[in-house]
Scaffold this motif. Structure first.
Motif, PDB file in Angstrom:
ATOM      1  N   PRO A  61       0.777  -1.205  -0.009  1.00 29.03           N
ATOM      2  CA  PRO A  61      -0.047  -0.061   0.033  1.00 29.03           C
ATOM      3  C   PRO A  61       0.815   1.275   0.048  1.00 29.03           C
ATOM      4  O   PRO A  61       1.723   1.249   0.683  1.00 29.03           O
ATOM      5  CB  PRO A  61      -0.836  -0.289   1.198  1.00 29.03           C
ATOM      6  N   GLY A  62       0.414   2.228  -0.896  1.00 23.55           N
ATOM      7  CA  GLY A  62       1.121   3.385  -0.882  1.00 23.55           C
ATOM      8  C   GLY A  62       0.515   4.386   0.185  1.00 23.55           C
ATOM      9  O   GLY A  62      -0.368   4.247   0.859  1.00 23.55           O
ATOM     10  N   LYS A  63       1.243   5.526   0.540  1.00 24.37           N
ATOM     11  CA  LYS A  63       0.963   6.686   1.407  1.00 24.37           C
ATOM     12  C   LYS A  63       0.696   7.716   0.640  1.00 24.37           C
ATOM     13  O   LYS A  63       1.155   8.058  -0.284  1.00 24.37           O
ATOM     14  CB  LYS A  63       2.065   6.478   2.482  1.00 24.37           C
ATOM     15  N   PRO A  64      -0.144   8.555   1.331  1.00 26.58           N
ATOM     16  CA  PRO A  64      -0.522   9.926   0.957  1.00 26.58           C
ATOM     17  C   PRO A  64       0.677  10.995   0.446  1.00 26.58           C
ATOM     18  O   PRO A  64       0.645  11.652  -0.408  1.00 26.58           O
ATOM     19  CB  PRO A  64      -1.474  10.788   1.786  1.00 26.58           C
ATOM     20  N   LEU A  65       1.641  10.630   1.158  1.00 31.49           N
ATOM     21  CA  LEU A  65       2.962  11.450   0.831  1.00 31.49           C
ATOM     22  C   LEU A  65       3.602  11.010  -0.195  1.00 31.49           C
ATOM     23  O   LEU A  65       4.391  11.736  -1.049  1.00 31.49           O
ATOM     24  CB  LEU A  65       4.138  11.039   1.988  1.00 31.49           C
ATOM     25  N   ASP A  66       3.376   9.741  -0.904  1.00 31.15           N
ATOM     26  CA  ASP A  66       4.000   9.334  -2.231  1.00 31.15           C
ATOM     27  C   ASP A  66       3.106  10.078  -3.292  1.00 31.15           C
ATOM     28  O   ASP A  66       3.549   9.996  -4.211  1.00 31.15           O
ATOM     29  CB  ASP A  66       3.865   7.862  -2.274  1.00 31.15           C
ATOM     30  N   ALA A  67       2.109  10.748  -3.158  1.00 29.72           N
ATOM     31  CA  ALA A  67       1.156  11.218  -3.950  1.00 29.72           C
ATOM     32  C   ALA A  67       1.941  12.345  -4.917  1.00 29.72           C
ATOM     33  O   ALA A  67       1.743  12.176  -6.226  1.00 29.72           O
ATOM     34  CB  ALA A  67      -0.102  12.089  -3.382  1.00 29.72           C
TER      35      ALA A  67
ATOM     36  N   ALA B 192      -4.787   6.909  -1.959  1.00 25.25           N
ATOM     37  CA  ALA B 192      -3.895   6.424  -1.066  1.00 25.25           C
ATOM     38  C   ALA B 192      -4.760   6.272   0.205  1.00 25.25           C
ATOM     39  O   ALA B 192      -4.626   5.378   1.044  1.00 25.25           O
ATOM     40  CB  ALA B 192      -2.856   7.174  -0.820  1.00 25.25           C
ATOM     41  N   LEU B 193      -5.782   7.334   0.390  1.00 28.42           N
ATOM     42  CA  LEU B 193      -6.820   7.267   1.635  1.00 28.42           C
ATOM     43  C   LEU B 193      -7.637   6.345   1.689  1.00 28.42           C
ATOM     44  O   LEU B 193      -8.269   6.052   2.644  1.00 28.42           O
ATOM     45  CB  LEU B 193      -7.171   8.863   1.867  1.00 28.42           C
ATOM     46  N   THR B 194      -7.926   5.794   0.363  1.00 24.12           N
ATOM     47  CA  THR B 194      -9.123   4.702   0.165  1.00 24.12           C
ATOM     48  C   THR B 194      -8.483   3.176  -0.209  1.00 24.12           C
ATOM     49  O   THR B 194      -8.884   2.371  -0.875  1.00 24.12           O
ATOM     50  CB  THR B 194     -10.095   5.103  -0.964  1.00 24.12           C
ATOM     51  N   ASP B 195      -7.083   3.207   0.082  1.00 18.99           N
ATOM     52  CA  ASP B 195      -6.537   1.729  -0.055  1.00 18.99           C
ATOM     53  C   ASP B 195      -6.192   1.380  -1.606  1.00 18.99           C
ATOM     54  O   ASP B 195      -6.428   0.547  -1.828  1.00 18.99           O
ATOM     55  CB  ASP B 195      -7.133   0.731   0.878  1.00 18.99           C
ATOM     56  N   GLY B 196      -6.174   2.472  -2.366  1.00 14.91           N
ATOM     57  CA  GLY B 196      -6.294   2.325  -3.842  1.00 14.91           C
ATOM     58  C   GLY B 196      -4.922   2.685  -4.377  1.00 14.91           C
ATOM     59  O   GLY B 196      -4.616   2.744  -5.643  1.00 14.91           O
ATOM     60  N   LEU B 197      -3.885   3.026  -3.606  1.00 14.56           N
ATOM     61  CA  LEU B 197      -2.393   3.511  -4.253  1.00 14.56           C
ATOM     62  C   LEU B 197      -1.457   2.203  -3.999  1.00 14.56           C
ATOM     63  O   LEU B 197      -1.421   1.876  -2.566  1.00 14.56           O
ATOM     64  CB  LEU B 197      -2.105   4.584  -3.822  1.00 14.56           C
ATOM     65  N   TRP B 198      -0.893   1.744  -4.832  1.00 16.20           N
ATOM     66  CA  TRP B 198      -0.090   0.621  -4.642  1.00 16.20           C
ATOM     67  C   TRP B 198       1.274   0.888  -5.381  1.00 16.20           C
ATOM     68  O   TRP B 198       1.493   1.390  -6.210  1.00 16.20           O
ATOM     69  CB  TRP B 198      -0.303  -0.708  -5.502  1.00 16.20           C
ATOM     70  N   GLU B 199       2.318   0.356  -4.566  1.00 16.86           N
ATOM     71  CA  GLU B 199       3.874   0.460  -4.872  1.00 16.86           C
ATOM     72  C   GLU B 199       4.166  -0.945  -5.201  1.00 16.86           C
ATOM     73  O   GLU B 199       4.148  -1.889  -4.310  1.00 16.86           O
ATOM     74  CB  GLU B 199       5.022   1.242  -3.613  1.00 16.86           C
ATOM     75  N   LEU B 200       4.685  -1.177  -6.541  1.00 13.01           N
ATOM     76  CA  LEU B 200       5.057  -2.528  -6.831  1.00 13.01           C
ATOM     77  C   LEU B 200       6.336  -2.786  -7.221  1.00 13.01           C
ATOM     78  O   LEU B 200       6.531  -2.206  -8.454  1.00 13.01           O
ATOM     79  CB  LEU B 200       4.042  -3.022  -7.866  1.00 13.01           C
TER      80      LEU B 200
ATOM     81  N   THR C 211      -2.270  15.570  -8.281  1.00 16.12           N
ATOM     82  CA  THR C 211      -1.887  14.976  -7.056  1.00 16.12           C
ATOM     83  C   THR C 211      -2.743  14.338  -6.106  1.00 16.12           C
ATOM     84  O   THR C 211      -2.843  13.511  -5.363  1.00 16.12           O
ATOM     85  CB  THR C 211      -0.863  15.855  -6.325  1.00 16.12           C
ATOM     86  N   SER C 212      -3.963  15.228  -6.205  1.00 16.56           N
ATOM     87  CA  SER C 212      -5.243  14.856  -5.395  1.00 16.56           C
ATOM     88  C   SER C 212      -5.856  13.609  -5.824  1.00 16.56           C
ATOM     89  O   SER C 212      -6.263  12.963  -4.913  1.00 16.56           O
ATOM     90  CB  SER C 212      -6.330  16.077  -5.580  1.00 16.56           C
ATOM     91  N   ASP C 213      -5.759  13.256  -6.929  1.00 13.34           N
ATOM     92  CA  ASP C 213      -6.102  11.965  -7.316  1.00 13.34           C
ATOM     93  C   ASP C 213      -5.380  10.978  -6.669  1.00 13.34           C
ATOM     94  O   ASP C 213      -6.131   9.812  -6.099  1.00 13.34           O
ATOM     95  CB  ASP C 213      -6.007  11.757  -8.898  1.00 13.34           C
ATOM     96  N   VAL C 214      -4.220  10.885  -6.467  1.00 18.19           N
ATOM     97  CA  VAL C 214      -3.186   9.974  -6.086  1.00 18.19           C
ATOM     98  C   VAL C 214      -3.451   9.968  -4.672  1.00 18.19           C
ATOM     99  O   VAL C 214      -3.370   8.775  -3.992  1.00 18.19           O
ATOM    100  CB  VAL C 214      -1.863  10.236  -6.482  1.00 18.19           C
TER     101      VAL C 214
ATOM    102  N   SER D 192       3.925  13.473 -10.200  1.00 14.54           N
ATOM    103  CA  SER D 192       4.968  14.325 -11.204  1.00 14.54           C
ATOM    104  C   SER D 192       5.782  13.526 -11.987  1.00 14.54           C
ATOM    105  O   SER D 192       6.148  13.900 -13.137  1.00 14.54           O
ATOM    106  CB  SER D 192       5.946  14.884 -10.080  1.00 14.54           C
ATOM    107  N   GLU D 193       5.913  12.060 -11.729  1.00 17.94           N
ATOM    108  CA  GLU D 193       6.603  11.195 -12.635  1.00 17.94           C
ATOM    109  C   GLU D 193       5.508  10.629 -13.824  1.00 17.94           C
ATOM    110  O   GLU D 193       6.065  10.313 -14.845  1.00 17.94           O
ATOM    111  CB  GLU D 193       7.026  10.014 -11.912  1.00 17.94           C
ATOM    112  N   TRP D 194       4.448  10.624 -13.661  1.00 15.46           N
ATOM    113  CA  TRP D 194       3.339  10.094 -14.396  1.00 15.46           C
ATOM    114  C   TRP D 194       3.451  10.891 -16.139  1.00 15.46           C
ATOM    115  O   TRP D 194       3.703  10.076 -16.948  1.00 15.46           O
ATOM    116  CB  TRP D 194       1.932  10.266 -14.076  1.00 15.46           C
ATOM    117  N   PRO D 195       3.479  11.860 -16.027  1.00 16.39           N
ATOM    118  CA  PRO D 195       3.587  12.650 -17.522  1.00 16.39           C
ATOM    119  C   PRO D 195       4.679  12.378 -18.167  1.00 16.39           C
ATOM    120  O   PRO D 195       4.696  12.407 -19.394  1.00 16.39           O
ATOM    121  CB  PRO D 195       3.344  14.303 -17.109  1.00 16.39           C
ATOM    122  N   SER D 196       5.857  12.031 -17.688  1.00 15.66           N
ATOM    123  CA  SER D 196       7.098  11.792 -18.420  1.00 15.66           C
ATOM    124  C   SER D 196       7.512  10.487 -18.501  1.00 15.66           C
ATOM    125  O   SER D 196       8.571   9.842 -19.127  1.00 15.66           O
ATOM    126  CB  SER D 196       8.139  12.804 -17.826  1.00 15.66           C
ATOM    127  N   SER D 197       6.778   9.334 -17.630  1.00 12.21           N
ATOM    128  CA  SER D 197       6.949   8.090 -17.643  1.00 12.21           C
ATOM    129  C   SER D 197       6.739   7.418 -19.267  1.00 12.21           C
ATOM    130  O   SER D 197       5.989   8.107 -19.996  1.00 12.21           O
ATOM    131  CB  SER D 197       6.466   7.179 -16.628  1.00 12.21           C
TER     132      SER D 197
END
Length: 310
Positions: free
Chosen positions: A158-164, A202-210, A195-198, A169-174
């Motif tokens: 699970p990701g954290k809000p701090l990761d947002a 994270a607050l609804t258990d929907g952000l994942w770091e893999l 950033t608010s989407d991410v 910021s990385e998404w547009p250039s990945s």
């Protein structure tokens, strides 16, 4: 023929010509009342002799981004350009409310709709691929069934809000983000990732770091949906398998993943047992659109004659 805002009184007529649009039916009858009541959007009807013969919906996904969908024409009136007329009024509605772009989604095998939107000034901006998998199906493969393959070397954490801010910021250039022009899915709608989407995911258990990858997910009924997948060629297969494992752990009956149209990514999804369905995201630049006759305000019943927009 007039084009006007739909009301609750129009619902029976709308249901009558949208119930069997496709082989599987249509979602319009189940959603039309909700759409009419939604202040963020509008449903426009083409009406002839007091009978609705076509409809379309637009809504604002952000202050500058409009989404158009649910274009339907009664079966006996198709091929007359009516959908394009309704679409033109919807574009005007979005433009008046400050939208700079309007987008829509069309599956690649829907050739008639593609011809229509291209003729009306839309251009294809990206291809998205929906990768779908039924979990627990009787037919399985080693990649599809977790019991017949070793645990993936990459696990979803699970990701954290701090990761947002990092993810956004990385998404547009990945690799994946560039292919999708920085868009993120919300169901079957797409808009620019914020950033608010991410942080919200994270607050609804929907952000994942893999591993070095990130994913945004959400539950939709019995389905586990991946709205964004930011990964690379070296770990795409393991990441997709890890997400399927998360879906299985959450007792989802199916998983669907919105993918960028990259060969290495779609191959990884196929290797994991997914069925692929490509669609195009089409865009209309409202910032360069010339002034049009004013569309009727939401909730009002004023008619807008078709001839006024010719």
């Amino acid at each position: 023929m007039d084009i006007r805002v739909a009301s609750h009184a129009d619902i029976p007529a709308i249901v009558s010509f949208t119930t069997d649009t496709f082989e599987w039916g249509d979602y319009v009858p189940d959603r039309i009342e909700e759409w009419i009541d939604d202040p963020s959007g509008v449903v426009m009807l083409a009406v002839e002799e007091a009978e609705p013969i076509a409809l379309g919906r637009a809504l604002l996904l952000s202050p500058s981004e409009a989404w158009m969908h649910a274009a339907r024409v009664r079966s006996d009136r198709r091929g007359e350009g009516i959908a394009g007329d309704v679409g033109g009024v919807l574009l005007g509605w979005a433009q008046e409310r400050g939208a700079l772009v309007a987008r829509l989604l069309i599956e690649d095998d829907n050739e008639s709709s593609i011809r229509q939107v291209r003729k009306n000034g839309f251009r294809r901006m990206a291809t998205v691929v929906r990768a779908s998998l039924t979990i627990g199906a009787e037919t399985s493969s080693p990649a599809r069934d977790g019991k017949h393959r070793p645990p993936p070397p990459i696990e979803a954490r699970p990701g954290k809000p701090l990761d947002a801010s990092v993810v956004a910021s990385e998404w547009p250039s990945s690799l994946c983000g560039r292919a999708l022009r920085g868009l993120v899915a919300n169901g079957w709608q797409f808009r620019t990732l914020t950033t608010s989407d991410v942080a919200g995911a994270a607050l609804t258990d929907g952000l994942w770091e893999l591993g070095a990858s990130w994913a945004l997910t959400r539950a939709s009924g019995t389905s586990f949906e991946v709205s964004l997948l930011d990964t690379g060629p070296s770990e795409a297969f393991e990441v997709i398998c890890a997400l399927i494992d998360v879906a299985r752990e959450r007792d989802a009956q199916g998983v669907s993943i919105w993918l960028a149209d990259l060969a290495w990514l779609t191959r990884a999804a196929e290797a994991a047992g997914c069925t692929l369905s490509p669609s195009g995201v089409w865009v209309y630049d409202l910032s360069t659109r010339s002034a049009q006759p004013e569309a009727p305000p939401t909730g009002e019943r004023d008619h807008l004659p078709r001839r006024a927009r010719a």
